[in-house]
Design an enzyme around this catalytic site. Structure first.
Site, PDB file in Angstrom:
ATOM      1  N   CYS A  56      -9.805 -16.467  10.725  1.00 36.92           N
ATOM      2  CA  CYS A  56     -10.886 -16.179  11.522  1.00 36.92           C
ATOM      3  C   CYS A  56     -12.179 -15.661  10.813  1.00 36.92           C
ATOM      4  O   CYS A  56     -13.086 -15.400  11.537  1.00 36.92           O
ATOM      5  CB  CYS A  56     -10.675 -15.153  12.579  1.00 36.92           C
ATOM      6  SG  CYS A  56     -10.122 -13.498  11.912  1.00 36.92           S
ATOM      7  N   CYS A  71       4.566  -9.191  -8.446  1.00 37.32           N
ATOM      8  CA  CYS A  71       5.719  -9.385  -7.225  1.00 37.32           C
ATOM      9  C   CYS A  71       5.627 -10.944  -6.884  1.00 37.32           C
ATOM     10  O   CYS A  71       6.521 -11.502  -6.331  1.00 37.32           O
ATOM     11  CB  CYS A  71       5.630  -8.556  -5.964  1.00 37.32           C
ATOM     12  SG  CYS A  71       4.207  -8.945  -4.924  1.00 37.32           S
ATOM     13  N   CYS A 103      -3.796  -9.776  11.058  1.00 33.74           N
ATOM     14  CA  CYS A 103      -5.120  -9.667  11.035  1.00 33.74           C
ATOM     15  C   CYS A 103      -5.291  -9.045  12.560  1.00 33.74           C
ATOM     16  O   CYS A 103      -4.621  -9.702  13.486  1.00 33.74           O
ATOM     17  CB  CYS A 103      -5.791 -11.020  11.107  1.00 33.74           C
ATOM     18  SG  CYS A 103      -7.724 -10.805  11.419  1.00 33.74           S
ATOM     19  N   HIS A 109      -0.610 -13.824  10.759  1.00 35.62           N
ATOM     20  CA  HIS A 109       0.330 -13.215   9.690  1.00 35.62           C
ATOM     21  C   HIS A 109      -0.325 -13.111   8.392  1.00 35.62           C
ATOM     22  O   HIS A 109      -0.663 -14.307   7.776  1.00 35.62           O
ATOM     23  CB  HIS A 109       1.725 -13.847   9.690  1.00 35.62           C
ATOM     24  CG  HIS A 109       2.759 -13.563   8.725  1.00 35.62           C
ATOM     25  ND1 HIS A 109       3.441 -12.289   8.796  1.00 35.62           N
ATOM     26  CD2 HIS A 109       2.904 -14.156   7.624  1.00 35.62           C
ATOM     27  CE1 HIS A 109       4.162 -12.003   7.693  1.00 35.62           C
ATOM     28  NE2 HIS A 109       3.774 -13.325   7.054  1.00 35.62           N
ATOM     29  N   HIS A 112       3.535  -8.541   4.272  1.00 42.01           N
ATOM     30  CA  HIS A 112       4.039  -7.231   4.847  1.00 42.01           C
ATOM     31  C   HIS A 112       3.551  -6.085   3.982  1.00 42.01           C
ATOM     32  O   HIS A 112       2.974  -6.264   2.787  1.00 42.01           O
ATOM     33  CB  HIS A 112       5.683  -7.355   4.420  1.00 42.01           C
ATOM     34  CG  HIS A 112       6.082  -8.295   4.919  1.00 42.01           C
ATOM     35  ND1 HIS A 112       6.282  -9.875   5.114  1.00 42.01           N
ATOM     36  CD2 HIS A 112       6.697  -8.425   6.466  1.00 42.01           C
ATOM     37  CE1 HIS A 112       6.970 -10.151   6.075  1.00 42.01           C
ATOM     38  NE2 HIS A 112       7.414  -9.376   6.936  1.00 42.01           N
ATOM     39  N   ASP A 120       1.557   3.210  -9.361  1.00 39.69           N
ATOM     40  CA  ASP A 120       0.432   4.068  -9.445  1.00 39.69           C
ATOM     41  C   ASP A 120      -0.724   3.716  -9.055  1.00 39.69           C
ATOM     42  O   ASP A 120      -1.816   3.260  -9.569  1.00 39.69           O
ATOM     43  CB  ASP A 120       0.519   4.299 -11.158  1.00 39.69           C
ATOM     44  CG  ASP A 120      -0.641   5.170 -11.488  1.00 39.69           C
ATOM     45  OD1 ASP A 120      -0.844   6.203 -10.692  1.00 39.69           O
ATOM     46  OD2 ASP A 120      -1.359   5.328 -12.691  1.00 39.69           O
ATOM     47  N   ARG A 126       2.228  -1.023  -0.926  1.00 39.94           N
ATOM     48  CA  ARG A 126       1.692  -2.210  -1.536  1.00 39.94           C
ATOM     49  C   ARG A 126       1.692  -3.128  -0.476  1.00 39.94           C
ATOM     50  O   ARG A 126       2.626  -3.670   0.029  1.00 39.94           O
ATOM     51  CB  ARG A 126       2.995  -2.691  -2.464  1.00 39.94           C
ATOM     52  CG  ARG A 126       2.722  -4.064  -2.857  1.00 39.94           C
ATOM     53  CD  ARG A 126       3.796  -4.788  -4.085  1.00 39.94           C
ATOM     54  NE  ARG A 126       5.244  -4.514  -3.591  1.00 39.94           N
ATOM     55  CZ  ARG A 126       5.766  -5.594  -3.250  1.00 39.94           C
ATOM     56  NH1 ARG A 126       5.322  -6.653  -2.994  1.00 39.94           N
ATOM     57  NH2 ARG A 126       7.181  -5.182  -2.733  1.00 39.94           N
ATOM     58  N   CYS A 128       1.628  -6.769   0.312  1.00 36.97           N
ATOM     59  CA  CYS A 128       1.926  -7.930  -0.304  1.00 36.97           C
ATOM     60  C   CYS A 128       1.602  -9.145   0.695  1.00 36.97           C
ATOM     61  O   CYS A 128       2.134  -9.389   1.650  1.00 36.97           O
ATOM     62  CB  CYS A 128       3.715  -8.012  -0.471  1.00 36.97           C
ATOM     63  SG  CYS A 128       4.363  -9.418  -1.276  1.00 36.97           S
TER      64      CYS A 128
END
Length: 139
Positions: A56, A71, A103, A109, A112, A120, A126, A128
């Site tokens: 969007c 990661c 969002c 989606h 996570h 740090d 985080r 991801c």
């Protein structure tokens, strides 16, 4: 607000989402899929700018909050503002509860968010995020 009662401000019928997004973007944004680790275009990007929702266009994250978590997906320690994303409990993997990030504007989606991993960063969070869920607008 529960999942059943949430109404995203930006909505499109499914056929319009399918026209607007490629197959992988649709799978991730509309079907809560995940791109393969270390394959996304923004995993290691250090370019300054703002990341918006690929569905969007809502601005979600900035390069100032992006960090290298190694990661396999782009990682951020905070969204641009808390009202830009929403959170859902994700119990899709038995024994491994997670918090899904979507969002807030289109309910797409994104990925996570994980807490307490020892990075740090100012928030110890985080985010991801799938590269195919976002688009970088360079400064």
């Amino acid at each position: 607000m529960s999942e059943e009662t949430y109404i995203a401000p930006f909505q499109l019928p499914d056929e319009k989402w399918r026209e607007q997004l490629n197959d992988l973007e649709y799978h991730v944004l509309r079907e809560q899929g995940t791109e393969r680790a270390f394959t996304g275009e923004y995993t290691d990007t250090e370019t300054a700018g703002t990341y918006s929702c690929r569905g969007c266009g809502a601005e979600l994250f900035t390069s100032g909050e992006k960090f290298h978590s190694h990661c396999g997906w782009p990682s951020f320690f905070a969204p641009l503002a808390e009202d830009r994303v929403r959170y859902l409990q994700d119990n899709s993997i038995p024994g491994r509860p997670r918090v899904e990030v979507r969002c807030a504007n289109c309910d797409g989606h994104l990925g996570h968010v994980f807490e307490g991993e020892g990075y740090d960063t100012p928030t110890d969070l985080r985010y991801c995020i799938n590269s195919v869920s976002i688009k970088l607008h360079e400064r």
